[in-house]
Each structure stands twice: as structure tokens, then as C-alpha cells.
Design a protein around this motif. Structure first.
Motif, PDB file in Angstrom:
ATOM      1  N   MET A  32       0.862  -1.133  -0.046  1.00 56.05           N
ATOM      2  CA  MET A  32       0.186   0.015   0.162  1.00 56.05           C
ATOM      3  C   MET A  32       0.944   1.311   0.062  1.00 56.05           C
ATOM      4  N   LEU A  33       0.426   2.276  -0.920  1.00 51.72           N
ATOM      5  CA  LEU A  33       1.040   3.463  -0.688  1.00 51.72           C
ATOM      6  C   LEU A  33       0.305   4.498  -0.237  1.00 51.72           C
ATOM      7  N   TYR A  34       1.035   5.650   0.163  1.00 46.39           N
ATOM      8  CA  TYR A  34       0.182   6.917   0.880  1.00 46.39           C
ATOM      9  C   TYR A  34       0.312   8.013  -0.290  1.00 46.39           C
ATOM     10  N   GLY A  35      -0.579   8.871  -0.330  1.00 46.04           N
ATOM     11  CA  GLY A  35      -0.584  10.099  -1.157  1.00 46.04           C
ATOM     12  C   GLY A  35      -0.680  11.341  -0.306  1.00 46.04           C
ATOM     13  N   ALA A  36       0.053  12.451  -0.691  1.00 49.23           N
ATOM     14  CA  ALA A  36      -0.169  13.781  -0.451  1.00 49.23           C
ATOM     15  C   ALA A  36      -0.282  14.695  -1.451  1.00 49.23           C
ATOM     16  N   VAL A  37      -1.247  15.744  -1.203  1.00 49.02           N
ATOM     17  CA  VAL A  37      -1.461  16.899  -1.973  1.00 49.02           C
ATOM     18  C   VAL A  37      -0.891  17.978  -1.337  1.00 49.02           C
ATOM     19  N   LEU A  38       0.045  18.831  -2.216  1.00 44.09           N
ATOM     20  CA  LEU A  38       0.617  19.972  -1.860  1.00 44.09           C
ATOM     21  C   LEU A  38      -0.065  21.077  -2.781  1.00 44.09           C
ATOM     22  N   ARG A  39      -0.539  22.013  -1.847  1.00 41.40           N
ATOM     23  CA  ARG A  39      -1.226  23.062  -2.416  1.00 41.40           C
ATOM     24  C   ARG A  39      -0.724  24.345  -2.592  1.00 41.40           C
ATOM     25  N   SER A  40      -1.072  25.425  -3.287  1.00 42.16           N
ATOM     26  CA  SER A  40      -0.360  26.600  -3.106  1.00 42.16           C
ATOM     27  C   SER A  40      -1.048  27.390  -2.068  1.00 42.16           C
ATOM     28  N   PRO A  41      -0.101  28.200  -1.298  1.00 43.65           N
ATOM     29  CA  PRO A  41      -0.438  29.124  -0.310  1.00 43.65           C
ATOM     30  C   PRO A  41      -1.276  30.420  -0.767  1.00 43.65           C
ATOM     31  N   LEU A  42      -1.013  30.510  -2.076  1.00 44.85           N
ATOM     32  CA  LEU A  42      -1.946  31.628  -2.729  1.00 44.85           C
ATOM     33  C   LEU A  42      -3.111  31.287  -3.458  1.00 44.85           C
ATOM     34  N   ALA A  43      -4.314  31.885  -2.970  1.00 48.26           N
ATOM     35  CA  ALA A  43      -5.533  31.591  -3.433  1.00 48.26           C
ATOM     36  C   ALA A  43      -5.566  31.494  -4.879  1.00 48.26           C
ATOM     37  N   HIS A  44      -5.352  32.300  -5.602  1.00 53.94           N
ATOM     38  CA  HIS A  44      -5.769  32.550  -6.965  1.00 53.94           C
ATOM     39  C   HIS A  44      -4.443  32.535  -7.889  1.00 53.94           C
ATOM     40  N   ALA A  45      -3.417  32.074  -7.331  1.00 56.10           N
ATOM     41  CA  ALA A  45      -1.870  32.251  -8.160  1.00 56.10           C
ATOM     42  C   ALA A  45      -1.968  31.175  -9.298  1.00 56.10           C
ATOM     43  N   ARG A  46      -1.314  31.664 -10.274  1.00 54.10           N
ATOM     44  CA  ARG A  46      -1.153  30.933 -11.533  1.00 54.10           C
ATOM     45  C   ARG A  46       0.403  30.013 -11.252  1.00 54.10           C
ATOM     46  N   ILE A  47       0.130  28.964 -11.180  1.00 60.59           N
ATOM     47  CA  ILE A  47       1.495  27.919 -11.117  1.00 60.59           C
ATOM     48  C   ILE A  47       1.874  27.823 -12.413  1.00 60.59           C
ATOM     49  N   ARG A  48       3.196  28.314 -12.670  1.00 61.19           N
ATOM     50  CA  ARG A  48       3.689  28.350 -14.144  1.00 61.19           C
ATOM     51  C   ARG A  48       4.586  26.998 -14.225  1.00 61.19           C
ATOM     52  N   SER A  49       5.443  26.477 -12.926  1.00 57.27           N
ATOM     53  CA  SER A  49       6.153  25.274 -12.974  1.00 57.27           C
ATOM     54  C   SER A  49       6.197  24.575 -11.906  1.00 57.27           C
ATOM     55  N   VAL A  50       6.547  23.418 -11.781  1.00 56.69           N
ATOM     56  CA  VAL A  50       6.653  22.855 -10.763  1.00 56.69           C
ATOM     57  C   VAL A  50       8.014  21.672 -10.886  1.00 56.69           C
ATOM     58  N   ASP A  51       9.106  22.025  -9.993  1.00 58.55           N
ATOM     59  CA  ASP A  51      10.159  21.339  -9.857  1.00 58.55           C
ATOM     60  C   ASP A  51      10.005  19.949  -8.991  1.00 58.55           C
ATOM     61  N   ALA A  52       9.820  18.896  -9.496  1.00 59.55           N
ATOM     62  CA  ALA A  52       9.690  17.901  -8.654  1.00 59.55           C
ATOM     63  C   ALA A  52      10.939  16.836  -8.612  1.00 59.55           C
ATOM     64  N   ALA A  53      11.977  17.499  -9.132  1.00 60.73           N
ATOM     65  CA  ALA A  53      13.226  16.611  -9.073  1.00 60.73           C
ATOM     66  C   ALA A  53      13.576  16.265  -7.707  1.00 60.73           C
ATOM     67  N   ALA A  54      13.567  17.027  -6.501  1.00 61.26           N
ATOM     68  CA  ALA A  54      13.879  16.729  -5.110  1.00 61.26           C
ATOM     69  C   ALA A  54      12.938  15.592  -4.619  1.00 61.26           C
ATOM     70  N   ALA A  55      11.616  15.715  -5.032  1.00 59.35           N
ATOM     71  CA  ALA A  55      10.619  14.599  -4.648  1.00 59.35           C
ATOM     72  C   ALA A  55      10.940  13.230  -5.274  1.00 59.35           C
ATOM     73  N   LEU A  56      11.381  13.325  -6.495  1.00 60.41           N
ATOM     74  CA  LEU A  56      11.640  12.107  -7.224  1.00 60.41           C
ATOM     75  C   LEU A  56      12.929  11.394  -6.957  1.00 60.41           C
ATOM     76  N   ALA A  57      13.853  12.311  -6.366  1.00 58.13           N
ATOM     77  CA  ALA A  57      15.124  11.671  -5.947  1.00 58.13           C
ATOM     78  C   ALA A  57      15.100  11.020  -4.404  1.00 58.13           C
ATOM     79  N   HIS A  58      13.697  11.306  -3.892  1.00 57.21           N
ATOM     80  CA  HIS A  58      13.819  10.480  -2.368  1.00 57.21           C
ATOM     81  C   HIS A  58      13.644   9.207  -2.707  1.00 57.21           C
ATOM     82  N   PRO A  59      14.330   8.301  -2.136  1.00 56.06           N
ATOM     83  CA  PRO A  59      14.265   6.821  -2.219  1.00 56.06           C
ATOM     84  C   PRO A  59      12.885   6.125  -1.902  1.00 56.06           C
ATOM     85  N   ARG A  60      11.970   6.983  -1.341  1.00 58.33           N
ATOM     86  CA  ARG A  60      10.592   6.371  -0.743  1.00 58.33           C
ATOM     87  C   ARG A  60       9.609   6.694  -1.606  1.00 58.33           C
TER      88      ARG A  60
END
Length: 74
Positions: A32-60
Motif C-alpha cells: 500500500m502507498l500513501y498520497g499527499a497533496v501540496l497546494r499553493s498557499p496563494l488562493a488564485h495564484a497561477r502556477i507556472r512550473s513545478v520542480d519535482a526533482a527533489a521529490a523524485l530523488a527521494h528513495p521512498r
């Protein structure tokens, strides 16, 4: 709790009051895996990019799902 016809008898209350209730979070299955959702702290912000490299590098970490990935799956 009452209804149109009088009080309703609830069977599950006793076990929850005594701390014996089972919740979805109590279930553990092999692999079984667990999920997490990361939300923007700014209500109507436009997210232009997401750098997932650090998360993908984590062994778990098994996967990182971004809006870009979700859009490409359509």
C-alpha cells in the motif's frame, strides 16, 4: 439523533466512544502507498512550473503527479 418517526438508535456509537472503531486510515494492505497533496498557499495564484526533482530523488517516493502530467493523460 431524531427523525420524523422519533429517535434513531445508532449501533456504531458505543464502539467509537470506547475507542474501538475502525477507520479507513487503520487499514494496512501489502504494498500500500500513501498520497499527499501540496497546494499553493496563494488562493488564485497561477502556477507556472513545478520542480519535482527533489521529490523524485527521494528513495521512498514512487511517483510525483503534476498538473502537466494529468493534462497529458487526457
Amino acid at each position: 439523533m431524531t427523525s420524523t418517526y422519533g429517535p434513531l438508535l445508532r449501533k456504531e456509537d458505543a464502539r467509537f466512544i470506547r475507542g474501538k472503531g475502525t477507520f479507513v486510515d487503520d487499514i494496512q494492505l501489502p504494498g500500500m502507498l500513501y498520497g499527499a497533496v501540496l497546494r499553493s498557499p496563494l488562493a488564485h495564484a497561477r502556477i507556472r512550473s513545478v520542480d519535482a526533482a527533489a521529490a523524485l530523488a527521494h528513495p521512498r517516493v514512487e511517483a510525483v503527479i503534476t498538473g502537466e502530467l494529468a493534462d497529458s493523460a487526457r
